[in-house]
Design a protein around this motif. Structure first.
Motif, PDB file in Angstrom:
ATOM      1  N   SER A  60       0.722  -1.356  -0.275  1.00  0.00           N
ATOM      2  CA  SER A  60       0.024  -0.235  -0.092  1.00  0.00           C
ATOM      3  C   SER A  60       0.950   1.328  -0.102  1.00  0.00           C
ATOM      4  O   SER A  60       0.502   2.409  -0.744  1.00  0.00           O
ATOM      5  N   ALA A 106       0.693   3.989  -2.851  1.00  0.00           N
ATOM      6  CA  ALA A 106       0.311   5.224  -2.848  1.00  0.00           C
ATOM      7  C   ALA A 106       1.292   6.312  -3.546  1.00  0.00           C
ATOM      8  O   ALA A 106       0.775   7.295  -4.147  1.00  0.00           O
ATOM      9  N   ASP A 142      -3.035  14.322  -4.417  1.00  0.00           N
ATOM     10  CA  ASP A 142      -3.331  13.869  -2.865  1.00  0.00           C
ATOM     11  C   ASP A 142      -4.526  12.993  -2.932  1.00  0.00           C
ATOM     12  O   ASP A 142      -4.307  11.895  -1.848  1.00  0.00           O
ATOM     13  N   ARG A 143      -5.403  13.150  -3.640  1.00  0.00           N
ATOM     14  CA  ARG A 143      -6.694  12.161  -3.659  1.00  0.00           C
ATOM     15  C   ARG A 143      -6.118  10.865  -4.036  1.00  0.00           C
ATOM     16  O   ARG A 143      -6.524   9.894  -3.580  1.00  0.00           O
ATOM     17  N   THR A 182      -4.260   9.267  -1.312  1.00  0.00           N
ATOM     18  CA  THR A 182      -4.976   8.551  -0.374  1.00  0.00           C
ATOM     19  C   THR A 182      -5.882   7.240  -0.794  1.00  0.00           C
ATOM     20  O   THR A 182      -6.098   6.329   0.084  1.00  0.00           O
ATOM     21  N   LEU A 197      -3.533   4.426  -0.631  1.00  0.00           N
ATOM     22  CA  LEU A 197      -3.094   3.902   0.651  1.00  0.00           C
ATOM     23  C   LEU A 197      -4.392   3.366   1.382  1.00  0.00           C
ATOM     24  O   LEU A 197      -4.072   2.444   2.131  1.00  0.00           O
ATOM     25  N   LEU A 198      -5.588   3.725   1.015  1.00  0.00           N
ATOM     26  CA  LEU A 198      -6.562   3.006   1.582  1.00  0.00           C
ATOM     27  C   LEU A 198      -7.224   1.622   1.000  1.00  0.00           C
ATOM     28  O   LEU A 198      -8.039   1.049   1.595  1.00  0.00           O
ATOM     29  N   ALA A 231     -14.852  10.404   5.867  1.00  0.00           N
ATOM     30  CA  ALA A 231     -13.749  10.642   4.974  1.00  0.00           C
ATOM     31  C   ALA A 231     -13.305   9.330   4.229  1.00  0.00           C
ATOM     32  O   ALA A 231     -13.030   9.178   3.149  1.00  0.00           O
ATOM     33  N   ILE A 232     -13.019   8.258   5.108  1.00  0.00           N
ATOM     34  CA  ILE A 232     -12.631   6.887   4.875  1.00  0.00           C
ATOM     35  C   ILE A 232     -13.890   6.364   3.805  1.00  0.00           C
ATOM     36  O   ILE A 232     -13.432   5.993   3.110  1.00  0.00           O
ATOM     37  N   ARG A 257     -13.921   7.849   0.525  1.00  0.00           N
ATOM     38  CA  ARG A 257     -12.842   7.516  -0.531  1.00  0.00           C
ATOM     39  C   ARG A 257     -12.494   6.041  -1.033  1.00  0.00           C
ATOM     40  O   ARG A 257     -12.422   5.471  -2.028  1.00  0.00           O
ATOM     41  N   TRP A 295     -12.793   4.662  -4.640  1.00  0.00           N
ATOM     42  CA  TRP A 295     -12.034   3.614  -5.090  1.00  0.00           C
ATOM     43  C   TRP A 295     -12.908   2.400  -5.641  1.00  0.00           C
ATOM     44  O   TRP A 295     -12.588   1.835  -6.868  1.00  0.00           O
ATOM     45  N   GLU A 308      -8.746   9.928 -10.313  1.00  0.00           N
ATOM     46  CA  GLU A 308      -7.819   9.391  -9.382  1.00  0.00           C
ATOM     47  C   GLU A 308      -7.933   7.994  -8.815  1.00  0.00           C
ATOM     48  O   GLU A 308      -6.965   7.330  -8.525  1.00  0.00           O
TER      49      GLU A 308
END
Length: 186
Positions: free
Chosen positions: A36, A40, A55-56, A59, A62-63, A106-107, A110, A114, A121
């Protein structure tokens, strides 16, 4: 679950091995967290190259494997037999249920981005996921060129964005060890 519980759960990804590499008999195994992190950085790079939000994209990358803290790493062969992405949405909802509302939303937003793959993004982050695997294959199979080539062809077919295809070609043309001698000052 409070925020600290959530962070401990995220830490489980450092101990969760990526299973596809064992199935492929690759000697150089990595954790989901290892994967991960580089994913990212790749997503951020691809987004910057293509004018999307770095940044998006970083993120999202990363998640992207956060559900694997509960489900374990599921390689592509396993995922063929699941009702994806429904289980992943449920896991994210469960994982974030007791987080403070701004963190939870937020999580969740995102993760949905995804899974839906409707933004530049998200598509760049998905390509970054594949490109990290391509890098790993090239690093791990230098002594098995036939198998490396089969993996490279398989992974390359999954790259969909222009920036991703450009990066893929550069990765395939670059020796995994070429970077380090140039960084040593004499």
């Amino acid at each position: 679950m409070n925020t600290a519980d959530f962070l401990y759960e995220v830490g489980a990804l450092k101990r969760t091995a990526r299973t596809g590499w064992a199935l492929a008999r690759l000697p150089n195994r990595e954790s989901v967290a290892d994967h991960s992190f580089r994913t990212a950085v790749i997503a951020m790079t691809l987004a910057a190259m293509s004018g999307a939000d770095p940044d998006r994209a970083a993120t999202l990358a990363l998640l992207h494997d956060l559900p694997e803290a509960r489900l374990g790493d599921m390689h592509h062969l396993t995922r063929r037999y699941l009702d994806e992405p429904k289980p992943f949405r449920r896991v994210i909802d469960d994982q974030t249920e007791n987080l403070p509302p701004p963190v939870r939303e937020a999580i969740r937003s995102r993760a949905a981005q995804w899974l839906d793959q409707e933004t530049a993004e998200a598509r760049l982050a998905r390509d970054a996921d594949t490109l990290d695997s391509l890098l790993h294959v090239r690093e791990s199979l230098a002594d098995r060129p036939d198998l490396r080539e089969r993996w490279e062809e398989y992974l390359s077919a999954a790259v969909t964005t222009e920036a991703g295809r450009t990066m893929m070609a550069e990765i395939r043309a670059t020796d995994p060890d070429a970077w380090w001698p140039r960084t040593v000052s004499t």
